[in-house]
Write a protein that holds these residues in place. Sequence first.
Motif, PDB file in Angstrom:
ATOM      1  N   ILE A  40      62.571 -15.313 -93.086  1.00 28.64           N
ATOM      2  CA  ILE A  40      62.965 -15.855 -91.791  1.00 28.64           C
ATOM      3  C   ILE A  40      61.748 -16.275 -90.974  1.00 28.64           C
ATOM      4  CG2 ILE A  40      65.135 -14.577 -91.640  1.00 28.64           C
ATOM      5  CD1 ILE A  40      63.617 -12.541 -89.828  1.00 28.64           C
ATOM      6  N   VAL A  41      61.991 -17.195 -90.049  1.00 25.76           N
ATOM      7  CA  VAL A  41      61.024 -17.547 -89.016  1.00 25.76           C
ATOM      8  C   VAL A  41      61.585 -16.933 -87.738  1.00 25.76           C
ATOM      9  CG1 VAL A  41      59.937 -19.413 -87.718  1.00 25.76           C
ATOM     10  CG2 VAL A  41      60.424 -19.717 -90.157  1.00 25.76           C
ATOM     11  N   LEU A  42      60.748 -16.222 -86.996  1.00 18.92           N
ATOM     12  CA  LEU A  42      61.234 -15.600 -85.775  1.00 18.92           C
ATOM     13  C   LEU A  42      60.220 -15.729 -84.654  1.00 18.92           C
ATOM     14  CD1 LEU A  42      60.367 -12.034 -85.388  1.00 18.92           C
ATOM     15  CD2 LEU A  42      60.496 -12.722 -87.765  1.00 18.92           C
ATOM     16  N   ASN A  43      60.719 -15.635 -83.435  1.00 22.70           N
ATOM     17  CA  ASN A  43      59.877 -15.597 -82.240  1.00 22.70           C
ATOM     18  C   ASN A  43      59.880 -14.160 -81.742  1.00 22.70           C
ATOM     19  OD1 ASN A  43      59.142 -18.337 -82.064  1.00 22.70           O
ATOM     20  ND2 ASN A  43      61.112 -18.838 -81.149  1.00 22.70           N
ATOM     21  N   HIS A  44      58.843 -13.412 -82.104  1.00 24.71           N
ATOM     22  CA  HIS A  44      58.744 -12.003 -81.718  1.00 24.71           C
ATOM     23  C   HIS A  44      58.204 -11.924 -80.290  1.00 24.71           C
ATOM     24  CE1 HIS A  44      57.320  -7.839 -81.725  1.00 24.71           C
ATOM     25  NE2 HIS A  44      58.291  -7.650 -82.612  1.00 24.71           N
ATOM     26  N   PRO A  45      58.775 -11.038 -79.447  1.00 22.75           N
ATOM     27  CA  PRO A  45      58.356 -10.992 -78.044  1.00 22.75           C
ATOM     28  C   PRO A  45      56.866 -10.689 -77.825  1.00 22.75           C
ATOM     29  CG  PRO A  45      60.086  -9.359 -78.498  1.00 22.75           C
ATOM     30  CD  PRO A  45      59.841 -10.122 -79.760  1.00 22.75           C
ATOM     31  N   SER A  46      56.249  -9.884 -78.694  1.00 20.28           N
ATOM     32  CA  SER A  46      54.836  -9.574 -78.491  1.00 20.28           C
ATOM     33  C   SER A  46      53.912 -10.182 -79.547  1.00 20.28           C
ATOM     34  CB  SER A  46      54.624  -8.054 -78.458  1.00 20.28           C
ATOM     35  OG  SER A  46      54.976  -7.482 -79.696  1.00 20.28           O
ATOM     36  N   GLN A  47      54.442 -10.557 -80.712  1.00 19.83           N
ATOM     37  CA  GLN A  47      53.611 -11.078 -81.803  1.00 19.83           C
ATOM     38  C   GLN A  47      53.644 -12.601 -81.918  1.00 19.83           C
ATOM     39  OE1 GLN A  47      51.689  -9.148 -83.913  1.00 19.83           O
ATOM     40  NE2 GLN A  47      52.263  -7.328 -82.767  1.00 19.83           N
ATOM     41  N   GLY A  48      54.581 -13.248 -81.242  1.00 27.20           N
ATOM     42  CA  GLY A  48      54.700 -14.703 -81.323  1.00 27.20           C
ATOM     43  C   GLY A  48      55.532 -15.143 -82.517  1.00 27.20           C
ATOM     44  N   ARG A  49      55.330 -16.370 -82.962  1.00 31.00           N
ATOM     45  CA  ARG A  49      56.099 -16.910 -84.098  1.00 31.00           C
ATOM     46  C   ARG A  49      55.569 -16.333 -85.401  1.00 31.00           C
ATOM     47  NH1 ARG A  49      57.465 -22.652 -83.451  1.00 31.00           N
ATOM     48  NH2 ARG A  49      59.017 -21.666 -82.163  1.00 31.00           N
ATOM     49  N   LEU A  50      56.490 -15.808 -86.220  1.00 28.58           N
ATOM     50  CA  LEU A  50      56.142 -15.146 -87.471  1.00 28.58           C
ATOM     51  C   LEU A  50      57.058 -15.594 -88.593  1.00 28.58           C
ATOM     52  CD1 LEU A  50      55.951 -11.487 -86.091  1.00 28.58           C
ATOM     53  CD2 LEU A  50      54.009 -12.994 -86.553  1.00 28.58           C
ATOM     54  N   ILE A  51      56.569 -15.479 -89.815  1.00 26.10           N
ATOM     55  CA  ILE A  51      57.391 -15.658 -91.013  1.00 26.10           C
ATOM     56  C   ILE A  51      57.374 -14.315 -91.728  1.00 26.10           C
ATOM     57  CG2 ILE A  51      57.671 -16.848 -93.218  1.00 26.10           C
ATOM     58  CD1 ILE A  51      56.210 -19.244 -91.941  1.00 26.10           C
ATOM     59  N   LYS A  52      58.560 -13.742 -91.954  1.00 30.92           N
ATOM     60  CA  LYS A  52      58.664 -12.411 -92.553  1.00 30.92           C
ATOM     61  C   LYS A  52      59.850 -12.354 -93.509  1.00 30.92           C
ATOM     62  CE  LYS A  52      55.250 -10.824 -90.185  1.00 30.92           C
ATOM     63  NZ  LYS A  52      53.981 -10.690 -90.848  1.00 30.92           N
ATOM     64  N   ARG A  53      59.873 -11.306 -94.339  1.00 36.47           N
ATOM     65  CA  ARG A  53      60.975 -11.081 -95.277  1.00 36.47           C
ATOM     66  C   ARG A  53      61.852  -9.952 -94.743  1.00 36.47           C
ATOM     67  NH1 ARG A  53      61.859 -13.054-100.117  1.00 36.47           N
ATOM     68  NH2 ARG A  53      59.687 -13.698-100.406  1.00 36.47           N
ATOM     69  N   VAL A  54      63.171 -10.181 -94.737  1.00 35.35           N
ATOM     70  CA  VAL A  54      64.128  -9.182 -94.253  1.00 35.35           C
ATOM     71  C   VAL A  54      64.149  -7.998 -95.218  1.00 35.35           C
ATOM     72  CG1 VAL A  54      66.562  -8.723 -93.746  1.00 35.35           C
ATOM     73  CG2 VAL A  54      65.541 -10.940 -93.114  1.00 35.35           C
ATOM     74  N   GLN A  55      63.996  -6.792 -94.662  1.00 33.43           N
ATOM     75  CA  GLN A  55      64.030  -5.560 -95.453  1.00 33.43           C
ATOM     76  C   GLN A  55      65.367  -4.842 -95.334  1.00 33.43           C
ATOM     77  OE1 GLN A  55      61.503  -4.821 -97.562  1.00 33.43           O
ATOM     78  NE2 GLN A  55      60.736  -6.791 -96.858  1.00 33.43           N
ATOM     79  N   SER A  56      65.984  -4.912 -94.150  1.00 36.47           N
ATOM     80  CA  SER A  56      67.291  -4.277 -93.953  1.00 36.47           C
ATOM     81  C   SER A  56      67.991  -4.921 -92.769  1.00 36.47           C
ATOM     82  CB  SER A  56      67.134  -2.767 -93.717  1.00 36.47           C
ATOM     83  OG  SER A  56      66.432  -2.535 -92.512  1.00 36.47           O
ATOM     84  N   VAL A  57      69.321  -4.830 -92.775  1.00 34.90           N
ATOM     85  CA  VAL A  57      70.156  -5.372 -91.702  1.00 34.90           C
ATOM     86  C   VAL A  57      71.089  -4.255 -91.260  1.00 34.90           C
ATOM     87  CG1 VAL A  57      71.832  -7.161 -91.068  1.00 34.90           C
ATOM     88  CG2 VAL A  57      70.062  -7.664 -92.769  1.00 34.90           C
TER      89      VAL A  57
END
Length: 104
Positions: A40-57
């Motif tokens: 996923i691409v996400l806008n993290h409130p403190s880290q900014g825009r990131l690309i990460k892999r989902v580990q759990s939902v």
Amino acid sequence: MNIGLYRVSGHSMRPSFEDGDYVVSWRRSTKQSYREGDVIVLNHPSQGRLIKRVQSVDASGDYLQANGENRMSVSMHDLGKISCSEIVGKVLYRFSPGNNSIIK
């Protein structure tokens, strides 16, 4: 429907994604479901825009945990729970010099 093109910066997703790769992301709606293993691409409130892999939902599908593939990446603990409202989109395609691929 939102489609985005993003450039990978850094090494947190090595070996799957390299610095300088481009990814295409897609988001159907704010209630799009995500699964373990999705990138996923996400806008993290403190880290900014990131690309990460989902580990759990979580069971409701409203929050998830994600991290990078490189051990030097920001940890899931530091990222905390990620609200699906922070997600820009699911990565579907990677453009890399000599190695373009569809993300499964």
